[in-house]
Design an enzyme around this catalytic site. Structure first.
Site, PDB file in Angstrom:
ATOM      1  CB  ALA A  65      -0.871   0.092   1.359  1.00 40.76           C
ATOM      2  N   GLY A 111       0.547  -5.180   0.691  1.00 38.94           N
ATOM      3  CA  GLY A 111      -1.170  -5.119  -0.015  1.00 38.94           C
ATOM      4  C   GLY A 111      -0.616  -5.994  -1.119  1.00 38.94           C
ATOM      5  CD  GLU A 114      -2.025  -7.261   3.379  1.00 36.03           C
ATOM      6  OE1 GLU A 114      -2.143  -6.222   2.925  1.00 36.03           O
ATOM      7  OE2 GLU A 114      -2.743  -7.558   4.122  1.00 36.03           O
ATOM      8  CD  GLU A 134       1.470  -5.459   5.693  1.00 34.26           C
ATOM      9  OE1 GLU A 134       2.369  -6.348   6.253  1.00 34.26           O
ATOM     10  OE2 GLU A 134       0.982  -5.560   4.707  1.00 34.26           O
TER      11      GLU A 134
END
Ligand code: COA
Length: 259
Positions: A65, A111, A114, A134
């Site tokens: 992200a 992300g 993910e 993260e």
């Protein structure tokens, strides 16, 4: 039409390429919205039998992200970020009725991993590196990583990857079952297309029923076996079923109408 992604369609395959190479294809808000739109278009397109998602360049699939977008978020905004992302992209892709293959062509972090895990399965180039970093940023995976990584590689391995924030290479990912195949960067898309070709020979209606049944086993409060029975029964009402069984009995190749 899109700013941060590229799309192509041909031979039954829609390819969606995340294209922010200067930011290692990091997922900002706009990219997530564009990906939602592109996956939706591909899923609704009757000529698309398989979707391939990959990153542009040879360095990254998606490096996570976009950290610059959420570094000043509040508790409420953080929760919203995860909820919206899961709704628009990660859960959306996982539950799509068209098969999605992630072709992981470099870093797939946070992300990015993910997104690859939301796809129905993954293949990787030999230079791929995967991880959920993260906790090194003081946050946890928020786009399904704490759920899908243990489902794919087992709880202990997932706990170690999440706690260490470390990266694994393509061969380790292959050994863990996180990716199904590893090949060279040059051959990655060709391999994805070859697998897509095998998928396309089969009934797209049956495949989407299978996706629903497999996913049901991972949903709270849903009995996967019950869903399988329902989906199995539904197949008997499709034109694809008539064609598939008739073709077998007539000793010819099935030509599925996809209905
Ligand atoms: N969010 C925002 N920008 C990112 C990004 C992310 N997740 N990942 C990379 N970028 C940007 C960098 O800030 C840099 O931009 P700049 O040139 O404007 O400074 C550019 O992409 C290139 O990255 P850089 O760090 O210079 O490449 P590198 O080869 O030295 O390192 C990584 C590659 C993947 C190890 C490193 O970029 C990284 O750790 N990224 C963050 C990974 C992460 O924690 N993701 C989880 C987010 S929840």
């Amino acid at each position: 039409m899109y700013t941060n992604i590229l799309t192509t369609q041909g031979n039954g395959i829609s390819t969606i390429t995340i294209n922010r190479p200067s930011k290692l294809n990091a997922l900002n808000k706009e990219t997530i919205q564009e990906l939602h739109a592109a996956f939706r278009v591909a899923d609704l397109d009757h000529d698309t039998k398989v979707i391939i998602v990959t990153g542009s360049g040879d360095k990254a699939f998606v490096a996570g992200a976009d950290i610059s977008e959420f570094s000043d978020f509040s508790v409420n905004e953080g929760g919203q970020l995860a909820a919206k992302g899961q709704e628009l992209l990660f859960d959306y892709v996982a539950n799509l009725s068209t098969p999605v293959i992630a072709a992981v062509n470099g870093f797939a972090l946070g992300g990015g991993l993910e997104l690859a895990m939301a796809a129905h399965f993954r293949i990787a180039s030999a230079n791929a590196k995967m991880g959920l970093p993260e906790v090194s940023l003081g946050v946890i995976p928020g786009y399904g990583g704490t759920q899908r990584l243990p489902q794919l590689i087992g709880k202990g391995r997932a706990m170690e990857m999440i706690m260490t924030a470390g990266m694994i290479d393509a061969n380790q990912a292959l050994q863990f079952g996180l990716v199904n195949h590893v090949t060279s960067s040059e051959e990655l898309i060709a391999l994805a297309e070859k697998i897509a070709g095998k998928i396309q020979r089969n009934s797209s209606v049956a495949i989407s029923a299978a996706i629903t049944a497999v996913n049901a086993g991972y949903k709270d409060g849903v009995n996967g076996f019950t869903t399988e029975i329902e989906q199995f029964g539904n197949c008997f009402g499709t034109e694809d079923f008539k064609e598939g069984t008739t073709a077998f009995l007539e000793k010819r190749k099935a030509n599925f109408p996809g209905k």
